[in-house]
Design an enzyme around this catalytic site. Structure first.
Site, PDB file in Angstrom:
ATOM      1  N   CYS A 145       0.840  -1.198   0.000  1.00 57.94           N
ATOM      2  CA  CYS A 145       0.000   0.000   0.000  1.00 57.94           C
ATOM      3  C   CYS A 145       0.873   1.245   0.000  1.00 57.94           C
ATOM      4  O   CYS A 145       2.104   1.169   0.050  1.00 57.94           O
ATOM      5  CB  CYS A 145      -0.952   0.009   1.195  1.00 57.94           C
ATOM      6  SG  CYS A 145      -0.115   0.158   2.782  1.00 57.94           S
ATOM      7  N   ASP A 168       1.453  24.655 -32.195  1.00 63.42           N
ATOM      8  CA  ASP A 168       2.512  25.138 -33.076  1.00 63.42           C
ATOM      9  C   ASP A 168       2.012  24.936 -34.502  1.00 63.42           C
ATOM     10  O   ASP A 168       1.127  24.107 -34.746  1.00 63.42           O
ATOM     11  CB  ASP A 168       3.790  24.330 -32.814  1.00 63.42           C
ATOM     12  CG  ASP A 168       4.866  24.621 -33.845  1.00 63.42           C
ATOM     13  OD1 ASP A 168       5.190  25.803 -34.033  1.00 63.42           O
ATOM     14  OD2 ASP A 168       5.353  23.652 -34.456  1.00 63.42           O
ATOM     15  N   ASP A 175       9.936  24.077 -29.762  1.00 64.63           N
ATOM     16  CA  ASP A 175       8.704  23.948 -28.985  1.00 64.63           C
ATOM     17  C   ASP A 175       8.955  23.424 -27.580  1.00 64.63           C
ATOM     18  O   ASP A 175       8.056  23.457 -26.736  1.00 64.63           O
ATOM     19  CB  ASP A 175       7.717  22.987 -29.690  1.00 64.63           C
ATOM     20  CG  ASP A 175       7.254  23.510 -31.034  1.00 64.63           C
ATOM     21  OD1 ASP A 175       7.106  24.736 -31.156  1.00 64.63           O
ATOM     22  OD2 ASP A 175       7.055  22.698 -31.948  1.00 64.63           O
TER      23      ASP A 175
END
Length: 879
Positions: A13, A534, A767
Site C-alpha cells: 500500500c 505550433d 517547442d
C-alpha cells in the site's frame, strides 16, 4: 548524477511506499527517490551510490530488494546460460579448461545454478559474442545471455511469484483454520456445551479449549508473523501501516483466549460451560481473521497484476535472439550480444528484433504496437523499422541503429512503467490522510472499548438484555466491537486509488498510440481551457519545398552558394533546413555551427561566414537588405511562403522562398472544430510570418485574433505562461515576463483574460520550452528533445489523438475520483458500524470475521474500479 533501479518485493500500500521513500531519502548519497508501488521498483539518483547500502536499508524496512542492472554487457563481464541438462562436475572442469585457453578470458566461475557460467574477459581483446560462439561449440548447447532482473517476462514472473506465495500461505493456514472453524462454528452448535467441555486436562482446562489454542497458535505466530514484522518495521520508522492494525486486532483476540485458558488451567471454575466455549471463540476469531486476510492479499495481488497488462504485453514483444549476418553466414545469437552496425536478417512471420534501417529487401510490417494503427506499412530500402514490430511478408536485411534501452520499444516500456513515479497533487492528499489514518483508528478503537466496557459494567439494562440474547460474557461482548474497528479499517484502499488508475490509464493509452509520461497529466486535464498549437510540423505536415531560389549577388555562382548554404543547414533538424539541403548533393564540412532560436543558423564554411535566416538574423549580423529585395519578400509572404535570406561575409547572396507541399493536415480543421465545440479556446503560435500564419489559420478555423506569428521560442513560452495565469484583477508578484520578441517586459500580463490551464501541442526543438511550461505538453512525433519535454507523446502523428488524449485523461481523472469515493465511503460507513454505533437501537453491527472479509474486499473493489478503464473506447471523430 548516477541512477540505479532496485526491485522491491513486499510493498502492499501507499504507506509502504512512503516508508521506503522517507527512509531512502535520508541516505547521504541519495538525492532523489521515486517509489513505483504497482511495478514494485525504486528509482534512486545521487552521487557515489552504494547498492549494498541501499539494499540493506530496503531489507531493514522489512522488504526484499535487489538491484536491476542494464541488459547491456558492461565492464567485460557476462553470464551465460547453458540451455538444457545441468553439466556434470567433470564437464564443468572441461569447459573451464577450454575457456581458459581462449585469448582474452581472465576468469570463469560456475554459479550456484550449474547452468550459469560467469566469464570475465578483456573487452579490447575479445567480444562477448565470440565467447558465446566458442561456448556453444565446446558444450553443444544453446547459449543465451543471462540477467536475472532483465529477462523477458521478469515482471510477470515476480507478480506470479507473489500471487503463488499468498495463495500458498492461505492454503497452508487452512490446515489449522478449517478445524478451528468446524469446532467453533459447527460442533459447538450441535453438541451440548456440557458434553463438549466435559473432558479436561488435569481436571482443569477443557480439552476443547486446549485443541483450539494449539490450532490457533501456528496461525497467529507463523502465518501472522509477516504482519508482526511489517508492523514493527513501520513503527520503527515513525509510521503505522495496515500491518499494525492486523497485528493488534488478531493479537488482542488471541491474547484474550490465552489469558482465559491460563486462568482456567489455574483451577478457576466458570459458572456455565458456555463460558469455556465462549473463551475459545477468540482463537477462532484470530485464526479466521489471518486466513481471510491472506486470501484477500492473494486476490489483491491478482488484481494488481491485471493493472500491469500493458507493460507485460509490451515486454512480451521483445525478442531474445536474432539472425545475425556475419562473414557470409547466418547465426542465431542472443540479442544482448548484438552491436550497432551489425546486419540482421528478418524472415516473414518473425518479430523484428532491433531498431534499424532496411538495407536490402522489402516487406509489409505490422507496427500496431508502436502506433496503435492496424494497417500494414510497406518497408523498402532506406525505411526505418522498430524492434518488436511484426514482419508479415518479405525478407529484409536490417542494419542495427539502436539497441537495448535506446530502442523505441524500451523507451515506451520505460515511460509506461515510470508513469506512476510522479504523484499528482490528489495523491498527496491521500498520503496525508493515510499517514494519520492508522493512529486515528487505534484511538477510535480505544474509545469504542471504553464506551462499551463502561456500558456493560454499569449494568445498563438494554445492554444486559443484548448480552443475554448473544449468550456472551460482559468482557467478550464489549471486547468484540474494538476488535472489529481495528480489523475493518483499511488505508490500503486510499493508497491504491490513484496509482492503479494511473497504471491502467497509461496502459490503455498505449493501445491507441498515446504515451502518458506522468500521472500529473491526468489531474491537469480537468483544468485545461486553452489549447495552443505550433504551426509547422503540427498543424501542417512540416515538409516544405523550395519554391524560389533567387541569387542577388554576383560574387558567387549559384551552385557555390547552394553548397555553402546546405553545408550549414545540414546541421539543423528544422524542416526548412532539410528542404534547403535538397538543393545540392555536395554537402561540405561546416565549423562553428550555431542555431539561434527563432532567427536562423550560422557557420563557417571554407573560411567564409555563412548566415541563413529571417530578417531578425540579418539585423543581428548587420546585413543590409535593399528595398527591392524586401518588397519581393513581402509579396512571397503574402502568397503564404516562408522566406529566408542567405548572407556570406555580411553580404546577402540569395533569397529562398519555401512553401508547404500540403498546406495543412487533412484532419486539422475537424480537430479544431471539435475542440471549439467542446468549449476550448484554440490558439496558434508560430515563428513564421504573419501572412503565412493567417493563411493556415483561415484554412483550419482558428480566429485570426488567436494567431501569434513571428514568435521567438522564448516568446512562445511566455505566451503559454501568460495564458496560464488568471490575473484579470491581480498583479504578478516577483514575475518577469518575456514578450513575443524575446525582450523582458515586467508589465506584460498585468491584465489578462481568464483562460485556466493550457495544453500545448508541438513537434520541434523550438517547442520544447513551451511543452515544458504548459500544464500538459503534447509532442506529436517530432524530435527527441520535444518528446523529452512533453508529458504526452502521440506516436501515430495524427492530430485526432489530441482529442483522444484529452478525453482519456478526463475519464481517468473521473475514475480516480470514483476510487476515492469508494475508499472513503467504505471507511466512513464501515468503521462506525463495526464500533456498534447503531447496535443498541437496531441490533446491527459488523462482526470481526465479516470485517476482515470486507477489509480485503475494499482494496479489491478499488482495483476493479480502476480496471474498468480497460473498457474505454474513444469517441469517434471524423475528418
Amino acid at each position: 548524477m548516477e541512477q540505479k533501479v532496485f526491485a522491491v518485493q513486499g510493498m502492499t500500500c501507499t504507506t509502504c511506499s512512503n516508508t521506503l521513500f522517507n527512509a531512502l531519502s535520508k541516505l547521504p548519497s541519495v538525492k532523489h527517490v521515486a517509489v513505483c508501488l504497482l511495478s514494485e521498483k525504486v528509482l534512486v539518483k545521487g552521487s557515489n551510490l552504494k547498492p549494498d547500502e541501499i539494499i540493506d536499508m530496503i531489507e531493514n524496512l522489512g522488504f526484499e530488494g535487489n538491484e536491476i542492472k542494464e541488459a547491456h554487457i558492461l565492464d567485460g563481464e557476462v553470464t551465460f546460460e547453458l540451455v538444457g541438462d545441468y553439466p556434470s562436475q567433470a564437464s564443468q572442469s572441461e569447459i573451464c579448461a577450454a575457456l581458459k585457453k581462449k585469448n582474452g578470458i581472465t576468469d570463469i566461475e560456475f554459479l550456484e545454478n550449474p547452468n550459469l557460467v560467469k566469464i570475465v574477459y578483456t573487452a579490447e581483446a575479445l567480444k562477448a559474442r565470440e565467447i558465446s560462439y566458442f561456448l556453444g561449440e565446446i558444450t553443444q548447447k544453446k547459449i543465451s545471455v543471462y540477467n536475472e532482473n532483465t529477462r523477458k517476462g521478469d515482471l510477470i514472473e515476480k507478480q506470479q511469484k507473489t500471487m503463488k506465495m499468498w495463495m500458498k500461505e492461505f492454503l497452508l493456514s487452512l490446515i489449522f483454520t478449517v478445524p478451528i472453524f468446524v469446532l467453533g462454528m459447527i460442533i459447538s452448535h450441535v453438541v451440548d456445551s456440557e458434553d463438549l467441555t466435559s473432558g479436561k486436562v488435569g481436571d482443569k482446562l477443557p480439552t476443547y479449549n486446549l485443541i483450539m489454542w494449539i490450532l490457533a497458535t501456528p496461525v497467529q505466530f507463523w502465518f501472522g508473523s509477516r504482519f508482526y514484522r511489517g508492523g514493527y518495521e513501520s513503527l520503527k520508522n515513525g509510521v503505522a501501516n495496515m500491518d499494525v492494525l492486523i497485528a493488534l486486532g488478531t493479537s488482542a483476540a488471541y491474547a484474550y483466549g490465552s489469558f482465559m485458558n491460563s486462568y482456567y488451567a489455574s483451577n478457576y471454575q466458570t459458572e456455565t460451560s458456555m463460558q469455556y466455549i465462549e473463551a475459545s471463540h477468540s482463537f477462532e476469531t484470530s485464526a479466521l481473521l489471518i486466513s481471510i486476510i491472506l486470501l484477500g492479499k492473494y486476490l489483491e495481488s491478482r488484481s494488481k497484476h491485471k493493472t500491469t497488462d500493458a507493460i507485460t504485453k509490451l515486454a512480451s514483444l521483445q525478442t531474445s535472439s536474432a539472425i545475425l549476418l556475419e562473414n557470409g553466414s547466418e547465426k542465431e545469437v542472443d540479442i544482448a550480444l548484438l552491436e550497432i552496425g551489425n546486419i540482421v536478417k528478418v524472415y516473414p512471420g518473425a518479430s523484428i528484433p532491433v531498431d534499424g534501417a532496411v538495407i536490402e529487401g522489402d516487406a509489409w510490417v505490422n507496427e500496431s504496437m508502436m502506433t496503435g494503427e492496424s494497417s500494414l506499412v510497406h518497408k523498402t530500402k532506406g525505411s526505418y523499422v522498430y524492434g518488436g514490430t511484426m514482419n508479415n511478408t518479405g525478407v529484409m536485411h536490417v542494419e542495427i541503429k539502436k539497441l537495448g534501452k535506446d530502442s523505441e520499444l524500451s523507451k515506451i516500456i520505460e515511460l509506461v512503467e515510470n508513469a506512476q513515479s510522479t504523484k499528482p497533487a490528489i495523491q498527496a492528499y491521500a498520503d496525508k490522510i493515510s499517514k494519520v489514518f492508522v493512529p486515528c483508528v487505534m484511538l477510535f478503537a480505544i474509545i469504542t472499548w471504553s464506551i462499551w466496557f463502561a456500558l456493560v459494567y454499569s449494568e445498563n439494562r438494554d445492554v444486559i438484555n443484548m448480552m443475554k440474547d448473544m449468550e456472551e460474557s460482559k468482557f467478550v461482548f464489549a471486547f468484540k466491537f474494538g476488535i472489529s474497528v481495528l480489523v475493518i479499517a483499511c488505508p490500503c484502499a486510499l493508497g491504491l486509488a490513484v496509482p492503479t488508475a494511473v497504471m491502467v490509464a497509461t496502459g490503455v493509452a498505449t493501445r491507441y498510440g498515446i504515451l502518458i509520461k506522468d500521472g500529473e497529466s491526468l489531474e491537469n486535464a480537468a483544468r485545461i481551457k486553452t489549447v495552443v498549437f505550433d504551426k509547422t510540423g503540427t498543424l501542417t505536415y512540416g515538409k516544405p519545398k523550395v519554391k524560389e531560389f533567387r541569387m542577388v549577388s554576383e560574387s558567387l555562382k549559384e551552385a557555390e552558394a547552394k553548397e555553402l548554404i546546405a553545408a550549414v543547414e545540414a546541421n539543423s533538424e528544422h524542416p526548412v533546413a532539410k528542404a534547403i539541403c535538397e538543393l545540392t548533393d555536395n554537402i561540405k564540412k561546416c565549423q562553428n555551427f550555431k542555431n539561434i532560436d527563432g532567427e536562423g543558423v550560422t557557420g563557417i564554411v571554407d573560411n567564409l561566414e555563412v548566415c541563413i535566416g529571417n530578417t531578425r538574423l540579418m539585423n543581428r549580423f548587420e546585413v543590409e537588405i535593399d528595398r527591392h529585395l524586401d518588397e519581393r519578400k513581402e509579396k512571397l509572404e503574402y502568397e503564404g511562403c516562408t522566406v529566408v535570406f542567405a548572407a556570406v561575409n555580411k553580404q546577402v547572396v540569395s533569397l529562398i522562398a519555401l512553401e508547404d507541399q500540403d498546406l495543412v493536415r487533412p484532419e486539422a480543421p475537424s480537430v479544431i472544430k471539435e475542440l471549439k465545440r467542446l468549449g476550448y479556446n484554440v490558439w496558434m503560435i508560430t515563428g513564421d510570418n504573419q501572412r503565412c500564419a493567417n493563411k493556415v489559420a483561415e484554412a483550419i478555423g482558428i480566429p485570426l485574433s488567436n494567431v501569434l506569428a513571428n514568435c521567438h521560442p522564448v516568446g512562445k513560452k511566455s505566451k503559454v505562461e501568460e495564458l496560464q495565469y488568471q490575473n484579470s484583477n491581480k498583479k504578478q508578484n516577483n514575475k518577469t515576463y518575456i514578450s513575443t520578441n524575446g525582450i523582458e517586459d515586467p508589465l506584460l500580463g498585468s491584465e489578462k483574460k481568464i483562460y485556466g490551464g493550457v495544453l500545448f501541442v508541438g513537434d520541434g526543438i523550438n517547442d520544447s520550452p513551451s511543452l515544458a511550461q504548459a500544464d500538459i505538453g503534447i509532442a506529436i512525433g517530432g524530435t527527441d528533445i520535444a518528446i523529452e519535454s512533453a508529458s504526452i507523446v502521440l506516436l501515430k502523428n495524427d492530430l485526432k489523438d489530441v482529442l483522444i488524449a484529452l478525453d482519456l485523461t478526463s475519464v481517468a481523472l473521473r475514475r480516480i475520483k470514483y476510487n476515492f469515493f469508494w475508499a472513503f465511503i467504505y471507511n466512513i460507513i464501515g468503521i462506525p458500524l463495526a464500533a456498534g454505533i447503531i447496535y443498541m437501537w437496531t441490533g446491527v453491527y459488523i462482526d470481526s470475521i465479516i470485517a476482515a472479509a470486507t477489509m480485503a474486499c475494499s482494496s479489491i473493489a478499488v482495483i476493479l474500479s480502476s480496471l474498468w478503464l480497460n473498457r474505454y473506447k474513444p469517441p469517434q471523430y471524423h475528418n
